[in-house]
Write an enzyme that holds these catalytic residues in place. Structure first.
Site, PDB file in Angstrom:
ATOM      1  N   ARG A  95       0.859  -1.189   0.000  1.00 12.40           N
ATOM      2  CA  ARG A  95       0.000   0.000   0.000  1.00 12.40           C
ATOM      3  C   ARG A  95       0.887   1.227   0.000  1.00 12.40           C
ATOM      4  NH1 ARG A  95      -3.310  -2.843  -1.537  1.00 12.40           N
ATOM      5  NH2 ARG A  95      -5.388  -3.312  -0.732  1.00 12.40           N
TER       6      ARG A  95
ATOM      7  N   ASP B 239       4.203  -0.503  -6.939  1.00 13.40           N
ATOM      8  CA  ASP B 239       2.918  -0.822  -7.572  1.00 13.40           C
ATOM      9  C   ASP B 239       1.796  -0.016  -6.919  1.00 13.40           C
ATOM     10  OD1 ASP B 239       1.401  -2.420  -9.488  1.00 13.40           O
ATOM     11  OD2 ASP B 239       0.533  -3.424  -7.741  1.00 13.40           O
TER      12      ASP B 239
ATOM     13  N   GLU C 118      -2.713   7.281  -4.986  1.00 14.23           N
ATOM     14  CA  GLU C 118      -3.091   6.611  -6.239  1.00 14.23           C
ATOM     15  C   GLU C 118      -4.589   6.686  -6.554  1.00 14.23           C
ATOM     16  OE1 GLU C 118      -1.738   2.614  -5.086  1.00 14.23           O
ATOM     17  OE2 GLU C 118      -3.811   1.967  -5.248  1.00 14.23           O
TER      18      GLU C 118
ATOM     19  N   HIS D  65      -0.994  -0.310  -9.665  1.00 12.81           N
ATOM     20  CA  HIS D  65      -1.665  -1.284  -8.791  1.00 12.81           C
ATOM     21  C   HIS D  65      -2.197  -2.477  -9.606  1.00 12.81           C
ATOM     22  CE1 HIS D  65      -3.418  -1.444  -4.515  1.00 12.81           C
ATOM     23  NE2 HIS D  65      -3.363  -2.672  -5.001  1.00 12.81           N
TER      24      HIS D  65
HETATM   25  P1  NAD Z   1      -1.417 -11.329   4.916  1.00 11.07           P
HETATM   26  O1  NAD Z   1      -2.437 -10.892   5.913  1.00 11.07           O
HETATM   27  O2  NAD Z   1      -1.381 -12.753   4.498  1.00 11.07           O
HETATM   28  O3  NAD Z   1       0.049 -10.948   5.457  1.00 11.07           O
HETATM   29  C1  NAD Z   1       0.347  -9.725   6.091  1.00 11.07           C
HETATM   30  C2  NAD Z   1       1.489  -9.989   7.074  1.00 11.07           C
HETATM   31  O4  NAD Z   1       1.882  -8.739   7.654  1.00 11.07           O
HETATM   32  C3  NAD Z   1       1.074 -10.918   8.229  1.00 11.07           C
HETATM   33  O5  NAD Z   1       2.020 -11.970   8.334  1.00 11.07           O
HETATM   34  C4  NAD Z   1       1.103 -10.010   9.457  1.00 11.07           C
HETATM   35  O6  NAD Z   1       1.525 -10.694  10.640  1.00 11.07           O
HETATM   36  C5  NAD Z   1       2.120  -8.968   9.033  1.00 11.07           C
HETATM   37  N1  NAD Z   1       1.979  -7.710   9.746  1.00 11.07           N
HETATM   38  C6  NAD Z   1       0.838  -7.000   9.971  1.00 11.07           C
HETATM   39  N2  NAD Z   1       1.132  -5.862  10.633  1.00 11.07           N
HETATM   40  C7  NAD Z   1       2.460  -5.864  10.839  1.00 11.07           C
HETATM   41  C8  NAD Z   1       3.346  -4.969  11.478  1.00 11.07           C
HETATM   42  N3  NAD Z   1       2.910  -3.839  12.037  1.00 11.07           N
HETATM   43  N4  NAD Z   1       4.663  -5.284  11.498  1.00 11.07           N
HETATM   44  C9  NAD Z   1       5.101  -6.444  10.965  1.00 11.07           C
HETATM   45  N5  NAD Z   1       4.316  -7.325  10.335  1.00 11.07           N
HETATM   46  C10 NAD Z   1       3.005  -7.041  10.286  1.00 11.07           C
HETATM   47  O7  NAD Z   1      -1.616 -10.382   3.673  1.00 11.07           O
HETATM   48  P2  NAD Z   1      -1.106 -10.644   2.173  1.00 11.07           P
HETATM   49  O8  NAD Z   1      -2.142 -11.391   1.412  1.00 11.07           O
HETATM   50  O9  NAD Z   1       0.281 -11.146   2.208  1.00 11.07           O
HETATM   51  O10 NAD Z   1      -1.122  -9.144   1.610  1.00 11.07           O
HETATM   52  C11 NAD Z   1      -0.256  -8.148   2.136  1.00 11.07           C
HETATM   53  C12 NAD Z   1      -0.664  -6.807   1.578  1.00 11.07           C
HETATM   54  O11 NAD Z   1      -0.431  -6.765   0.185  1.00 11.07           O
HETATM   55  C13 NAD Z   1      -2.170  -6.488   1.685  1.00 11.07           C
HETATM   56  O12 NAD Z   1      -2.509  -6.002   2.963  1.00 11.07           O
HETATM   57  C14 NAD Z   1      -2.364  -5.468   0.620  1.00 11.07           C
HETATM   58  O13 NAD Z   1      -2.125  -4.178   1.156  1.00 11.07           O
HETATM   59  C15 NAD Z   1      -1.277  -5.799  -0.402  1.00 11.07           C
HETATM   60  N6  NAD Z   1      -1.809  -6.308  -1.679  1.00 11.07           N
HETATM   61  C16 NAD Z   1      -1.419  -5.705  -2.822  1.00 11.07           C
HETATM   62  C17 NAD Z   1      -1.885  -6.160  -4.050  1.00 11.07           C
HETATM   63  C18 NAD Z   1      -1.436  -5.531  -5.358  1.00 11.07           C
HETATM   64  O14 NAD Z   1      -2.019  -5.830  -6.413  1.00 11.07           O
HETATM   65  N7  NAD Z   1      -0.422  -4.684  -5.355  1.00 11.07           N
HETATM   66  C19 NAD Z   1      -2.763  -7.253  -4.094  1.00 11.07           C
HETATM   67  C20 NAD Z   1      -3.127  -7.868  -2.907  1.00 11.07           C
HETATM   68  C21 NAD Z   1      -2.649  -7.388  -1.694  1.00 11.07           C
END
Ligand code: NAD
Length: 321
Positions: free
Chosen positions: A235, A259, A264, A295
């Site tokens: 994000r 991305d 955005e 994105h």
């Molecule tokens: P997920 O929930 O599986 O993993 C997130 C990880 O972050 C977890 O392991 C959690 O413990 C950790 N975390 C949360 N807060 C934290 C902190 N303060 N410090 C350290 N670690 C922390 O999520 P995911 O499916 O891996 O997705 C991650 C992010 O990717 C989403 O939240 C979203 O913002 C982004 N995303 C982007 C796209 C894209 O097209 N660019 C698509 C999907 C998701």
């Protein structure tokens, strides 16, 4: 059974049609996002399949939803923050999402950008456009298996990212809020500061929360290696954009693959006259050592197919049971 699907994009249509045929369920395809204005199009349906960004509306929306006999909101992606869960609970509306439609899609985009930046493809493109084809001592690269990749956030996407870099022979270190045993074979767990100071590639994979917003600002960029590449597939607001521009301009870090951008929403997924694009975007986009994509890291055929199929299955299974 009939389901209304909103925010349908052309790439999704064949998957909706195939799922409808396979399940003998009528799916009404609507390209506009769901709102109070077009909720009536879901008349006679059991539920709606929706995608972000959507602005559903206030309490009235959920009341109208229930009065129409609708029971399910099936979000086709992970984020459900645009749905008022308290209102859904009040009216007995069941909300589902697709937490992992293809983590690999996002992981591969991050890796692709990191490798392109590592091998300085942007700089070569600039040089060659000027007729400069001789070996430039500033454009010599390293090879990935000599490098340390640091991940912040080791969930679905961070975990896949770790596996990809390990497969290429890189040392992978990671900071995550909690210790996950399933990734012990591919990462060395460490603290946030060690990821920032030791990594040649730093890849962000946490959600946006009050704890993660602005986690990469001027102090963190200052501590990074001067050859560091920052990758943000997560994000935009995890990173202080002004501080990032300053760090790139002063060569505190070597490059960035983005991305997502903090602002955005104003222009991604839209066609915008070039002279109306935000100044920070234009500054970053003009840098040869920066890659920006709008994105689209998720945007693969696998991810789109899973979003449609799992999103509809979630509604179908609940209605059948
Ligand atoms: P997920 O929930 O599986 O993993 C997130 C990880 O972050 C977890 O392991 C959690 O413990 C950790 N975390 C949360 N807060 C934290 C902190 N303060 N410090 C350290 N670690 C922390 O999520 P995911 O499916 O891996 O997705 C991650 C992010 O990717 C989403 O939240 C979203 O913002 C982004 N995303 C982007 C796209 C894209 O097209 N660019 C698509 C999907 C998701």
């Amino acid at each position: 059974m009939k389901i209304a699907a909103y925010s349908v994009v052309p790439a999704e249509k064949p998957y909706f049609e195939q799922w409808s045929k396979d399940h003998h369920v009528e799916v009404k395809l609507i390209s506009a996002p769901l709102s109070s204005a077009n909720l009536a199009e879901a008349a006679d349906c059991v539920g709606v399949s929706v995608q972000q960004p959507s602005t559903l509306g206030g309490a009235d929306f959920y009341q109208q939803f229930t009065q129409m006999g609708l029971k399910y909101i099936g979000v086709r992606s992970a984020g459900i923050d645009f749905v008022n869960l308290a209102e859904c609970q009040k009216h007995g509306i069941k909300v589902t999402n697709v937490p992992a439609y293809s983590p690999r899609a996002i992981a591969e985009m991050g890796l692709t950008q990191a490798l392109a930046l590592l091998r300085k493809l942007g700089e070569y493109r600039t040089e060659m456009a000027q007729g400069k084809f001789s070996l430039n001592p500033h454009l010599i690269s390293n090879e990935i298996y000599n490098l340390t990749v640091g991940l912040i956030g080791l969930g679905h996407i961070g975990g896949e990212t770790a596996r990809l870099y390990r497969a290429l022979g890189a040392k992978v270190i990671a900071y995550n809020r909690s210790h996950k045993v399933e990734y012990e074979s591919v990462v060395e767990y460490t603290d946030f500061d060690s990821v920032i100071t030791q990594s040649d590639i730093i890849s962000l994979h946490t959600p946006l929360t009050s704890a993660t917003e602005g986690m990469i600002g001027a102090p963190e960029l200052h501590k990074m290696k001067d050859n560091a590449i920052l990758i943000n597939m997560s994000r935009g607001r995890l990173v202080d954009t002004a501080a990032l521009i300053a760090a790139l301009e002063s060569h505190q870090i070597a490059g960035a693959g983005l991305d997502t951008l903090a602002n955005e929403a104003a222009f991604f997924r839209k066609d915008v006259p070039v002279d109306q694009l935000p100044a920070d975007y234009r500054t970053l986009a003009a840098m040869p050592n920066v890659i920006i994509t709008p994105h689209v890291a998720f945007y693969t055929t696998t991810a789109i197919k899973n979003m449609v199929n799992i999103g509809l299955d979630n509604i179908y299974q609940q209605e059948k049971n």
